[in-house]
Design an enzyme around this catalytic site. Structure first.
Site, PDB file in Angstrom:
ATOM      1  N   THR A  14     -16.471  -5.313  16.610  1.00  0.00           N
ATOM      2  CA  THR A  14     -15.937  -5.995  17.785  1.00  0.00           C
ATOM      3  C   THR A  14     -14.825  -6.962  17.373  1.00  0.00           C
ATOM      4  O   THR A  14     -14.712  -7.367  16.216  1.00  0.00           O
ATOM      5  CB  THR A  14     -17.035  -6.752  18.540  1.00  0.00           C
ATOM      6  OG1 THR A  14     -17.554  -7.815  17.707  1.00  0.00           O
ATOM      7  CG2 THR A  14     -18.170  -5.821  18.939  1.00  0.00           C
ATOM      8  N   SER A  17      -8.195  -6.577  17.611  1.00  0.00           N
ATOM      9  CA  SER A  17      -7.040  -6.408  18.489  1.00  0.00           C
ATOM     10  C   SER A  17      -5.750  -6.904  17.856  1.00  0.00           C
ATOM     11  O   SER A  17      -4.684  -6.757  18.453  1.00  0.00           O
ATOM     12  CB  SER A  17      -7.259  -7.154  19.813  1.00  0.00           C
ATOM     13  OG  SER A  17      -7.521  -8.531  19.574  1.00  0.00           O
ATOM     14  N   TYR A 170     -17.853 -24.518  20.375  1.00  0.00           N
ATOM     15  CA  TYR A 170     -17.790 -23.458  19.373  1.00  0.00           C
ATOM     16  C   TYR A 170     -18.894 -23.638  18.335  1.00  0.00           C
ATOM     17  O   TYR A 170     -19.574 -22.664  17.963  1.00  0.00           O
ATOM     18  CB  TYR A 170     -16.413 -23.497  18.712  1.00  0.00           C
ATOM     19  CG  TYR A 170     -16.192 -22.483  17.621  1.00  0.00           C
ATOM     20  CD1 TYR A 170     -15.985 -21.145  17.916  1.00  0.00           C
ATOM     21  CD2 TYR A 170     -16.148 -22.881  16.284  1.00  0.00           C
ATOM     22  CE1 TYR A 170     -15.748 -20.216  16.916  1.00  0.00           C
ATOM     23  CE2 TYR A 170     -15.917 -21.961  15.275  1.00  0.00           C
ATOM     24  CZ  TYR A 170     -15.717 -20.630  15.589  1.00  0.00           C
ATOM     25  OH  TYR A 170     -15.494 -19.721  14.590  1.00  0.00           O
TER      26      TYR A 170
END
Length: 257
Positions: A14, A17, A170
């Site tokens: 995953t 990109s 985060y």
């Protein structure tokens, strides 16, 4: 074959990109070792960030990975959607049948000190980084048919090694993945699936500006930032049979940072 130890195996990676990212470096390393690949990306997320998306889009990225002689497929999915992990795994199964390796590399990340926190930002970090990763592991385990050689690798951060007060949402999400690793490992190792988490340390994927880049660089005793390939080599090795005895570990690969 010895030089392609992952031949005949399929991996779902995953967060692939951008050619400058850890996800792409990992996918490239796995392809070199012989693995077929299903990639998940959300190119619109990168386009909204300061670092930006690859201007050429996904086509040349996929072509470069396919040049290594393995099959590479791709699906666009937003992990804010609760059904996205299931859809991504179904697409991987439709392409390759059994998936042997899951690399949960995707991440949502924004800066934010305590005074900056908003409920929406906290929720987004937890939904993308934690919920989606857990559901991906669930879907992976449900479809896995092997007796050994199963691999789950999560990516955490350095929140357990020192304070990160400017990235609290985060930190909360990556801390959750850190804490989940051992329990997921205990549940899945009887089925021949190892589960480990990697903290790659500060990695030069284009997110830091000049002043911050130089400031962080000074904390590296080797005189450079981590590179995506540094993380990729470790992740890919953990996918091989050489690492079959390693599970439930948080591995800090930070170059002495």
């Amino acid at each position: 074959m010895q030089d392609r130890p992952l031949a005949g195996r399929a991996a779902l990676v995953t967060g692939v990109s951008r050619r400058r990212g850890i996800g792409f470096a990992t996918a490239q390393r796995l392809a070199l070792l012989g693995a077929d690949l299903m990639l998940q990306a959300l190119t619109t997320y990168d386009a909204q960030q300061a670092w930006g998306a690859d201007q050429e889009g996904m086509v040349p990225l996929l072509a470069e990975l396919r040049s290594h002689g393995t099959r590479v497929e791709y699906v666009e999915a937003d992990f804010l959607e609760p059904q996205a992990p299931q859809r991504v795994m179904e697409a991987a199964q439709a392409a390759f049948g059994n998936i042997d390796i899951l690399i949960a590399n995707h991440a949502y990340s924004t800066d934010g000190a305590l005074e900056d926190l908003a409920a929406e930002s906290i929720d987004t970090h937890l939904l993308v980084n934690v919920r989606a990763s857990l559901l991906l592991v669930k879907e992976f385990a449900a479809q896995y048919r092997g007796q050994s050689g199963g691999r789950v690798i999560l990516l955490t951060s350095g929140q357990a090694l020192g304070p990160m007060p400017g990235e609290l949402a985060y930190v909360a999400s990556k801390g959750a993945l850190h804490q989940l690793t051992q329990s997921l490992s205990a549940h899945l190792i009887p089925r021949g699936i190892t589960v480990n988490a990697i903290n790659p340390g500060p990695t030069d994927t284009g997110w830091a500006d000049g002043a911050l880049y130089e400031h962080i660089k000074e904390a590296f005793p080797q005189g450079r930032w981590g590179e995506p390939e540094d993380a990729a080599r470790l992740i890919a090795w953990l996918c091989t049979d050489d690492a079959r005895w390693i599970t439930g570990q948080i591995i800090n690969s930070t170059g002495g940072f």
